[in-house]
Design a protein around this motif. Structure first.
Motif, short mmCIF file in Angstrom:
data_model
loop_
_atom_site.label_atom_id
_atom_site.label_comp_id
_atom_site.label_asym_id
_atom_site.label_seq_id
_atom_site.Cartn_x
_atom_site.Cartn_y
_atom_site.Cartn_z
N GLY A 192 0.79 -1.21 0.00
CA GLY A 192 0.00 0.00 0.00
C GLY A 192 0.83 1.27 0.00
O GLY A 192 0.34 2.33 -0.39
N LEU A 193 2.09 1.15 0.41
CA LEU A 193 3.00 2.30 0.37
C LEU A 193 4.07 2.09 -0.70
O LEU A 193 4.37 3.00 -1.47
CB LEU A 193 3.66 2.52 1.74
CG LEU A 193 2.73 2.99 2.86
CD1 LEU A 193 3.50 3.09 4.17
CD2 LEU A 193 2.10 4.34 2.51
N ILE A 194 4.66 0.91 -0.73
CA ILE A 194 5.63 0.56 -1.78
C ILE A 194 4.93 -0.35 -2.78
O ILE A 194 4.33 -1.36 -2.40
CB ILE A 194 6.87 -0.11 -1.18
CG1 ILE A 194 7.63 0.89 -0.29
CG2 ILE A 194 7.79 -0.64 -2.27
CD1 ILE A 194 8.84 0.32 0.41
N ASP A 195 4.99 0.01 -4.05
CA ASP A 195 4.24 -0.73 -5.08
C ASP A 195 5.01 -1.92 -5.62
O ASP A 195 4.40 -2.91 -6.05
CB ASP A 195 3.87 0.22 -6.22
CG ASP A 195 2.89 1.28 -5.76
OD1 ASP A 195 1.71 0.95 -5.58
OD2 ASP A 195 3.30 2.43 -5.55
N VAL A 196 6.33 -1.83 -5.65
CA VAL A 196 7.15 -2.94 -6.14
C VAL A 196 8.51 -2.85 -5.48
O VAL A 196 9.00 -1.76 -5.16
CB VAL A 196 7.29 -2.91 -7.68
CG1 VAL A 196 8.08 -1.70 -8.15
CG2 VAL A 196 7.93 -4.19 -8.21
#
Length: 412
Positions: A192-196
């Motif tokens: 939810g904060l880091i996408d990948v």
């Protein structure tokens, strides 16, 4: 700040970056490049502290090579940013568009991934490359470099962010303050904060991220790379390619680790290649047939066929056919970069078709597996997986798609 707070800042920055123009992003990259050159002294002073600590800790030569910076390497980082700025904007273009019978117009548009997390080891140049590629593709980034390069990375990020402070790019480049294992573990679970999440480093780092992350991961590659010298190979060409692939920079993932030689030319090829490798005192470890031709070679174990040495060490095996070479590569390789040296068109095509790797070469060194060498300006990593991205990952690999659908009142 803790890891979550820094990721939250990056997330807010990512939403702003989505609306930036290509001109704004390119201007930021040029400003960053200029700042790197102007403040080289600061970066080298910080790197000297890291190098002193690494030598004191008895770090291996391969790590020291990756960690070390000089004026030329800083200039190369800056030039990489300029090259990325000059590339076409990957954002906003449509992969395709179509008109449906009901009148709906459907387009497939390129958009940023959002927040890209990168965990990497002692290679400070990755800091500039990763930040530059993320800014160009309108992504924010959260960087977690190796502890050995803490001072170098902090200096580089300070220079990059200082060059574009006070505007839309504020917060877009986050270097984690928390370099603990617990901080890395938290980063891996910031859905939810880091996408990948992209790990860059040795086998243990990549394995840890793949096994422990809940954030989607793009697996970059351990490089157990091979060169196969076919029966029809030009021996001089083979010696040149092998020397370059093994010795030009043995500490990187696209360096060759295993040499396969067809038995029909082994008695001629192996002495010629071994003579070239003497210039760098390469330690040779061979199968029984190799050692019969090169008595000075050490015996190779099963482990040698799987090893990424990242050093002046080379495993050698004599094989009887191109098919045996292909089978060996597909069994022991890491799907990174593989090369055949041959004058036989059929064998070259067979090798290209059957070797399962991200990059497969005919009559060229594996050392070309690199984003800049492929014309990408720089790379975020070399993916050895098969989903989303494979091979050197440039700008397009940092984008995803959005379907844009226009209508005039259609209902279903």
């Amino acid at each position: 700040m803790n890891v979550r707070e820094q990721a939250q800042i990056a997330k807010k920055a990512a939403l702003r970056l989505m609306t930036t123009s290509s001109r704004e992003r390119d201007g930021a990259l040029v400003a960053m490049a200029d700042a790197l050159v102007e403040r080289t002294g600061e970066i080298l002073a910080a790197n000297a502290l890291d190098m002193e600590a690494a030598r004191g800790a008895g770090r291996p030569a391969a790590m020291l090579d990756r960690l070390s910076l000089n004026a030329a390497r800083v200039e190369a980082m800056a030039e990489g940013l300029r090259k990325v700025a000059a590339l076409a904007d990957p954002i906003g273009g449509e992969d395709f568009s179509l008109k449906r019978p009901n009148g709906l117009s459907i387009g497939c548009r390129r958009v940023p991934l959002g927040v890209v997390g990168i965990i990497y080891e002692a290679r400070p140049n990755v800091t500039a490359d990763a930040a530059g590629l993320c800014i160009k593709s309108a992504n924010a980034c959260v960087l977690r470099g190796g502890r050995e390069a803490l001072n170098s990375n902090a200096a580089i990020v300070n220079v990059l962010t200082g060059a574009v402070s006070g505007g839309v790019f504020d917060g877009a480049i986050q270097l984690l303050c928390d370099d603990s294992r617990e901080g890395a573990a938290e980063m891996m679970k910031l859905n939810g904060l880091i996408d990948v999440l992209i790990p860059r480093g040795g086998a243990s780092l990549i394995k840890s991220v793949v096994q422990n992350a809940t954030v989607p991961v793009i697996e970059t590659g351990v490089g157990n790379c091979h060169v196969y010298v076919d029966a029809s190979a030009d021996i001089g060409m083979a010696a040149d390619i092998v020397f370059n692939a093994k010795c030009s920079r043995p500490s990187v993932c696209n360096a060759m680790e295993t040499l396969l030689v067809n038995s029909a030319v082994a008695k001629t090829a192996l002495p010629a290649i071994a003579e070239r490798l003497k210039a760098k005192n390469v330690e040779l470890r061979g199968c029984e047939r190799t050692r019969a031709i090169l008595p000075g070679a050490l015996p190779a174990s099963e482990e040698d066929w799987t090893c990424e040495y990242l050093d002046y060490i080379l495993a050698i095996k004599v094989v009887d056919s191109v098919d045996e070479a292909i089978d060996h590569i597909n069994r022991y390789g890491t799907m990174h970069s593989e090369s055949i040296v041959t004058a036989d068109y059929a064998n070259a095509e067979r090798f290209l078709d059957r070797v399962d790797a991200a990059a497969v070469y005919v009559n060229a060194s594996t050392r070309f597996s690199d984003g800049e060498e492929f014309g990408f300006g720089a790379e975020i990593g070399i993916s050895t997986q098969k989903l989303h991205a494979r091979g050197p990952m440039g700008l397009k690999a940092l984008t995803t798609i959005k379907y844009v659908v226009r209508g005039n009142g259609q209902t279903r």
